[in-house]
Design a protein around this motif. Sequence first.
Motif, mmCIF file in Angstrom:
data_model
loop_
_atom_site.group_PDB
_atom_site.id
_atom_site.type_symbol
_atom_site.label_atom_id
_atom_site.label_comp_id
_atom_site.label_asym_id
_atom_site.label_seq_id
_atom_site.Cartn_x
_atom_site.Cartn_y
_atom_site.Cartn_z
ATOM 1 N N ARG A 94 -5.761 47.439 86.397
ATOM 2 C CA ARG A 94 -5.752 48.309 85.235
ATOM 3 C C ARG A 94 -4.607 47.905 84.299
ATOM 4 O O ARG A 94 -3.469 47.759 84.739
ATOM 5 N N PHE A 95 -4.931 47.726 83.006
ATOM 6 C CA PHE A 95 -3.952 47.314 82.002
ATOM 7 C C PHE A 95 -4.032 48.223 80.782
ATOM 8 O O PHE A 95 -5.089 48.746 80.459
ATOM 9 N N LYS A 96 -2.906 48.339 80.098
ATOM 10 C CA LYS A 96 -2.902 49.033 78.812
ATOM 11 C C LYS A 96 -2.682 47.986 77.725
ATOM 12 O O LYS A 96 -1.784 47.156 77.826
ATOM 13 N N VAL A 97 -3.511 48.046 76.709
ATOM 14 C CA VAL A 97 -3.481 47.092 75.604
ATOM 15 C C VAL A 97 -2.993 47.817 74.348
ATOM 16 O O VAL A 97 -3.469 48.909 74.039
ATOM 17 N N PHE A 98 -2.035 47.211 73.662
ATOM 18 C CA PHE A 98 -1.493 47.759 72.417
ATOM 19 C C PHE A 98 -1.839 46.811 71.273
ATOM 20 O O PHE A 98 -1.521 45.629 71.350
ATOM 21 N N VAL A 99 -2.448 47.332 70.227
ATOM 22 C CA VAL A 99 -2.713 46.550 69.017
ATOM 23 C C VAL A 99 -1.631 46.917 68.013
ATOM 24 O O VAL A 99 -1.443 48.091 67.685
ATOM 25 N N TYR A 100 -0.905 45.917 67.531
ATOM 26 C CA TYR A 100 0.178 46.145 66.578
ATOM 27 C C TYR A 100 -0.382 46.468 65.202
ATOM 28 O O TYR A 100 -1.350 45.839 64.753
ATOM 29 N N THR A 101 0.249 47.409 64.518
ATOM 30 C CA THR A 101 -0.082 47.640 63.116
ATOM 31 C C THR A 101 0.633 46.562 62.296
ATOM 32 O O THR A 101 1.528 45.873 62.802
ATOM 33 N N SER A 102 0.281 46.452 61.054
ATOM 34 C CA SER A 102 0.928 45.476 60.174
ATOM 35 C C SER A 102 2.429 45.737 60.072
ATOM 36 O O SER A 102 3.237 44.808 60.119
ATOM 37 N N ASP A 103 2.799 46.997 59.956
ATOM 38 C CA ASP A 103 4.218 47.351 59.857
ATOM 39 C C ASP A 103 4.969 46.973 61.131
ATOM 40 O O ASP A 103 6.110 46.518 61.072
ATOM 41 N N ILE A 133 -2.776 39.181 63.605
ATOM 42 C CA ILE A 133 -3.055 40.275 64.525
ATOM 43 C C ILE A 133 -2.187 40.070 65.759
ATOM 44 O O ILE A 133 -2.093 38.953 66.272
ATOM 45 N N GLY A 134 -1.565 41.143 66.222
ATOM 46 C CA GLY A 134 -0.715 41.075 67.406
ATOM 47 C C GLY A 134 -1.170 42.071 68.458
ATOM 48 O O GLY A 134 -1.552 43.196 68.134
ATOM 49 N N ILE A 135 -1.141 41.633 69.716
ATOM 50 C CA ILE A 135 -1.568 42.477 70.837
ATOM 51 C C ILE A 135 -0.582 42.279 71.983
ATOM 52 O O ILE A 135 -0.193 41.151 72.276
#
Length: 170
Positions: A94-103, A133-135
């Motif tokens: 199980r993993f948690k994925v974070f998508v970065y906002t532009s800021d 895009i950053g993750i």
Amino acid sequence: MKQAKIKTLFIKGFLVFLVLCTFASCVAPRHTVEIQDYVLVENGKQILGKQEGLTAFIFENNPRKIIFAQFAADKYAVGQYDEVSYWVKVEGYRFKVFVYTSDELQKYFDMGQFMVTKQENEQNVIGSTEKFIGISMITDANEDCLKENSLFYNIALKYLKNLKDEYNNL
């Protein structure tokens, strides 16, 4: 009289040239890196219990596609398009994925070091005008999966490459 004017013009011209050369030498050329597929960059978002920031998987956005956060939110039924994060199960873990906002990308990383290769006219832009895009990805024990010494490094990298490719092949 005429010779004095020419001499004065020559001196002024030389001084202007000297000033321009001085200013030009103060500006250092900036080295940029073209992201062929993706890059891993350290010191991203911080999570509870860790002093170091997370490693981010960064790739160039394709403005002809829908917004990546919308793609991820729809795919994993997150329900919101801003500050997207979700849990996913990959190969039994199980993993948690974070998508970065532009800021957030601008806050944590020097995005000016990366070269943009996918430029589009305004008429062709369907999704976001963001350049990158950053993750980031963590385990359920808050371990950074994209650190090279992580046991989950290869699993996380494979998952993120597949996610990127799925997005780019919409």
